[in-house]
Motif scaffolding. Structure first.
Motif, PDB file in Angstrom:
ATOM      1  N   GLN A 176       0.842  -1.199   0.047  1.00  0.00           N
ATOM      2  CA  GLN A 176      -0.196   0.002   0.009  1.00  0.00           C
ATOM      3  C   GLN A 176       0.695   1.338  -0.061  1.00  0.00           C
ATOM      4  O   GLN A 176       0.680   2.234  -0.893  1.00  0.00           O
ATOM      5  N   ILE A 177       1.801   1.389   1.021  1.00  0.00           N
ATOM      6  CA  ILE A 177       2.626   2.552   1.010  1.00  0.00           C
ATOM      7  C   ILE A 177       3.779   2.660  -0.133  1.00  0.00           C
ATOM      8  O   ILE A 177       4.090   3.741  -0.300  1.00  0.00           O
ATOM      9  N   LEU A 178       3.877   1.661  -0.785  1.00  0.00           N
ATOM     10  CA  LEU A 178       4.782   1.718  -2.200  1.00  0.00           C
ATOM     11  C   LEU A 178       4.202   1.854  -3.417  1.00  0.00           C
ATOM     12  O   LEU A 178       4.600   1.842  -4.269  1.00  0.00           O
ATOM     13  N   GLY A 179       2.812   2.164  -3.111  1.00  0.00           N
ATOM     14  CA  GLY A 179       1.964   2.142  -4.299  1.00  0.00           C
ATOM     15  C   GLY A 179       1.944   1.091  -5.427  1.00  0.00           C
ATOM     16  O   GLY A 179       1.867   0.977  -6.504  1.00  0.00           O
ATOM     17  N   ALA A 217       8.046  -9.686  -5.592  1.00  0.00           N
ATOM     18  CA  ALA A 217       8.940  -9.297  -6.393  1.00  0.00           C
ATOM     19  C   ALA A 217       8.929  -7.740  -6.952  1.00  0.00           C
ATOM     20  O   ALA A 217       9.950  -7.055  -7.154  1.00  0.00           O
ATOM     21  N   GLN A 218       7.604  -7.429  -6.866  1.00  0.00           N
ATOM     22  CA  GLN A 218       7.238  -5.905  -6.977  1.00  0.00           C
ATOM     23  C   GLN A 218       8.112  -4.924  -5.790  1.00  0.00           C
ATOM     24  O   GLN A 218       8.429  -3.988  -6.161  1.00  0.00           O
ATOM     25  N   ILE A 219       8.045  -5.526  -4.567  1.00  0.00           N
ATOM     26  CA  ILE A 219       8.619  -4.793  -3.514  1.00  0.00           C
ATOM     27  C   ILE A 219      10.186  -4.636  -3.808  1.00  0.00           C
ATOM     28  O   ILE A 219      10.730  -3.398  -3.497  1.00  0.00           O
ATOM     29  N   LEU A 228       7.690  -0.822 -11.664  1.00  0.00           N
ATOM     30  CA  LEU A 228       7.107  -2.167 -11.318  1.00  0.00           C
ATOM     31  C   LEU A 228       6.593  -2.766 -12.584  1.00  0.00           C
ATOM     32  O   LEU A 228       6.797  -2.325 -13.958  1.00  0.00           O
ATOM     33  N   LEU A 229       6.292  -4.192 -12.353  1.00  0.00           N
ATOM     34  CA  LEU A 229       5.905  -5.074 -13.466  1.00  0.00           C
ATOM     35  C   LEU A 229       4.526  -4.465 -14.051  1.00  0.00           C
ATOM     36  O   LEU A 229       3.634  -4.307 -12.959  1.00  0.00           O
TER      37      LEU A 229
END
Length: 237
Positions: A176-179, A217-219, A228-229
């Motif tokens: 959430q906080i990393l979008g 993986a996104q993080i 991001l993917l």
């Protein structure tokens, strides 16, 4: 240091676990007594050991793995791709398949495993269940005698802590906080047991597990300050 790691050398993963038996009454008397002792510090006074048994999936001694989802980056086509697949069903079979993947394709010193809270949960849970199922530990999970810097594990929770060991950040909060698109748009961990035993919907659990793997993986991409993917870059095998 994180930027120096080749993303294609990382196997991202997530596991889903449930109590080993559907009901507390399926346990032998000895195992019931051991469960009562094991859980007494976690359950509140108003919960009996039987009522608390629905939480048994968080302990490898009383739970079992029903799904392991894995993902890895692949740019052989000239484009960035993230391939995701899952092992599910009978625990012994899925653990054998996962072990074979590690020993065949992710067996080099530079290969790494990555999960969110993996060092506290996923990695030791898999290793313990392999031992219980009499499956030889693959090298990536056999940590005996290894120095801390030789352990081939990445943990996005640990990376986010930046040395602050008091802090725990859930996967849902971090995405959430990393979008990052949230993986928690259907079930969550508290519903896996009922989805498995009552609804008997393993496909729903697989989808949930694969979404978590993609989020890990996104993080890592965000921690590396990389794009991001996109949906079209993710391939479900």
């Amino acid at each position: 240091m994180l930027l120096k790691i080749n993303l294609e050398n990382i196997l991202f993963l997530d596991i889903e676990t449930v109590p080993e038996h559907e009901n507390y009454t399926a346990l032998s008397q000895e195992m019931q007594d051991l469960w009562d002792t094991k859980s007494k510090y976690q359950r509140k006074d108003e919960f009996t050991p039987e009522e608390f048994y629905s939480n048994a999936g968080i302990w490898a001694e009383f739970g079992k793995i029903i799904c392991i989802s894995v993902g890895y980056f692949d740019s052989k086509s000239g484009k960035r791709r993230f391939r995701v697949t899952s092992f599910y069903g009978d625990e012994n079979s899925l653990l054998h398949s996962f072990s074979n993947l590690l020993e065949t394709y992710f067996n080099q010193p530079y290969h790494l495993l990555c999960a969110h809270n993996g060092k506290e949960f996923d990695f030791p849970f898999i290793a313990r269940r392999m031992i219980i199922n009499r499956i030889p530990l693959p090298n990536k999970l056999n940590l005996f005698g290894k120095k801390p810097w030789e352990i081939p594990h990445l943990d996005t929770l640990e990376l986010w802590k930046f040395g602050d060991y008091k802090n725990y950040t859930s996967l849902k909060l971090l995405t959430q906080i990393l979008g990052i698109p949230s993986p928690k748009d259907d079930i969550d961990g508290s519903k896996v047991r009922d989805t498995y035993y009552l609804e008997k919907d393993i496909d729903r659990i697989i989808t949930y597990c694969e979404k978590d793997t993609i989020s890990v993986a996104q993080i890592l991409l965000r921690l590396r300050n990389e794009p991001l993917l996109e949906k079209e870059e993710i391939l479900h095998i």
